[in-house]
Design a protein around this motif. Structure first.
Motif, PDB file in Angstrom:
ATOM      1  N   ALA A 127      42.623  68.929 -38.114  1.00  0.00           N
ATOM      2  CA  ALA A 127      41.765  68.795 -36.933  1.00  0.00           C
ATOM      3  C   ALA A 127      41.660  67.351 -36.475  1.00  0.00           C
ATOM      4  N   ALA A 128      41.915  66.405 -37.387  1.00  0.00           N
ATOM      5  CA  ALA A 128      41.811  64.982 -37.055  1.00  0.00           C
ATOM      6  C   ALA A 128      42.860  64.523 -36.060  1.00  0.00           C
ATOM      7  N   ASP A 129      43.918  65.324 -35.864  1.00  0.00           N
ATOM      8  CA  ASP A 129      44.940  65.035 -34.866  1.00  0.00           C
ATOM      9  C   ASP A 129      45.537  63.633 -35.044  1.00  0.00           C
ATOM     10  N   GLY A 130      45.839  63.287 -36.302  1.00  0.00           N
ATOM     11  CA  GLY A 130      46.489  62.013 -36.581  1.00  0.00           C
ATOM     12  C   GLY A 130      45.552  60.861 -36.874  1.00  0.00           C
ATOM     13  N   LEU A 131      44.237  61.054 -36.752  1.00  0.00           N
ATOM     14  CA  LEU A 131      43.285  59.987 -37.027  1.00  0.00           C
ATOM     15  C   LEU A 131      43.367  59.589 -38.504  1.00  0.00           C
ATOM     16  N   PRO A 132      43.489  58.283 -38.820  1.00  0.00           N
ATOM     17  CA  PRO A 132      43.594  57.865 -40.227  1.00  0.00           C
ATOM     18  C   PRO A 132      42.379  58.304 -41.034  1.00  0.00           C
ATOM     19  N   ALA A 133      42.624  58.736 -42.267  1.00  0.00           N
ATOM     20  CA  ALA A 133      41.546  59.292 -43.082  1.00  0.00           C
ATOM     21  C   ALA A 133      41.690  58.871 -44.528  1.00  0.00           C
ATOM     22  N   VAL A 134      40.541  58.742 -45.191  1.00  0.00           N
ATOM     23  CA  VAL A 134      40.513  58.570 -46.645  1.00  0.00           C
ATOM     24  C   VAL A 134      39.710  59.727 -47.232  1.00  0.00           C
ATOM     25  N   ILE A 135      40.103  60.163 -48.418  1.00  0.00           N
ATOM     26  CA  ILE A 135      39.309  61.143 -49.147  1.00  0.00           C
ATOM     27  C   ILE A 135      38.199  60.429 -49.892  1.00  0.00           C
ATOM     28  N   TYR A 136      37.002  60.962 -49.790  1.00  0.00           N
ATOM     29  CA  TYR A 136      35.829  60.411 -50.465  1.00  0.00           C
ATOM     30  C   TYR A 136      35.651  61.157 -51.781  1.00  0.00           C
TER      31      TYR A 136
END
Length: 311
Positions: A127-136
């Motif tokens: 769903a983030a559509d490519g937005l950079p993410a980190v797992i918490y």
């Protein structure tokens, strides 16, 4: 990853309240802008510091939108009871122009199931559509993300760029050894205020997400700068970083307890930020003893810092 939003010092914003105990978004934006102007690289909203379980989805998304519109680089927390809600926050973050996501595990329902967590993370990252993410990763959520799951997700989602570790030193060491050190495109984020030195110097962290940095931004930025120098081999910075972290220790340790938001809002009040005096639940309050303890430690730290680093 020098161009990554996941670098430097990043405060996890708290949500100030109006007199009717609804979010004060004007004050939220002012504080976000103030912290960026002081040198923070971005802010997180809504993590646990932002009281996400006590806000509606609409309130959370309004806070995100208002911060983005004010030019504040925002990393959005995706904590939610349902996967659909978490994915909705990810999609909204991408739509309004947030800079990144902090992806929190599935809670309550099937929280200990590896298969369920993989499906949950996948839905949010998609769903983030490519937005950079980190797992918490946090022991308080009842699920530990390990290397096999992380790399299975990264094989499908290139926007998974790092790992935020809120566990203790052993957990941070595990993350560095087994997840983030083998790929220069992955970043380790220190997620607990008592682990800044260990994270940067011993684990190669590239950034820190801070709670106490809301109330003591100058001093926490100083600590992170010292740790970055120490991680590059500077002997004097190594000594100074250890000394500063020890001086901050009691105040930083509040980050590890269930009353962290209550403690750090009270520190804000001691700074003169009266809009942080209230909590969303009227019964949420520090005891008289807790308030006195934090007042004493705040006064002691401020006196030590002024003596050690006179203006």
């Amino acid at each position: 990853m020098t161009d990554s939003v996941f670098a430097g010092c990043i405060p996890a914003l708290m949500t100030p309240c109006l007199s009717d105990r609804t979010p004060d978004f004007d004050a939220l934006v002012r504080k976000g802008r103030e912290l960026i102007d002081l040198g923070m690289s971005a802010v997180v909203y809504c993590g646990s510091m932002g009281d996400w379980p006590l806000l509606t989805d609409e309130q959370r998304q309004e806070g995100v939108r208002r911060l983005v519109e004010a030019g504040v680089p925002v990393i959005v927390g995706t904590g939610a009871v349902s996967t659909a809600s978490a994915a909705g926050h990810a999609a909204h973050a991408a739509k309004v122009g947030a800079k990144g996501l902090m992806v929190i595990p599935r809670l309550l329902s099937r929280g200990s199931s590896l298969a369920a967590q993989k499906d949950h993370f996948s839905a949010v990252l998609k769903a983030a559509d490519g937005l950079p993410a980190v797992i918490y990763n946090s022991p308080y959520y009842g699920f530990a993300t390990r290397a096999d799951l992380f790399f299975a997700l990264r094989a499908s989602f290139s926007n998974l760029v790092g790992f935020k570790e809120f566990g203790g030193k052993a957990d941070m060491t595990y993350a560095a050894e087994n997840i983030t050190s083998g790929d220069d495109d992955l970043i380790l984020m220190v997620g607990v205020d008592t682990g800044v030195y260990h994270g940067f110097v011993n684990c190669g962290a590239g950034g820190a997400i801070t709670g106490i940095g809301n109330a003591l931004p100058k001093e926490v930025l100083h600590l992170v700068a010292l740790c970055e120098k120490a991680a590059a081999g500077d002997a004097e910075a190594r000594r100074d970083a250890k000394e500063l972290e020890e001086a901050l220790w009691v105040l930083s340790t509040y980050d590890e307890g269930p009353d962290l938001v209550l403690h750090y809002k009270y520190l804000m009040v001691l700074n003169g930020d009266a809009e942080y005096e209230l909590h969303f639940n009227e019964g949420d309050a520090l005891s008289a003893s807790q308030r006195r303890h934090i007042e004493n430690q705040y006064t002691l730290f401020k006196a030590w810092y002024a003596s050690r680093y006179p203006a």
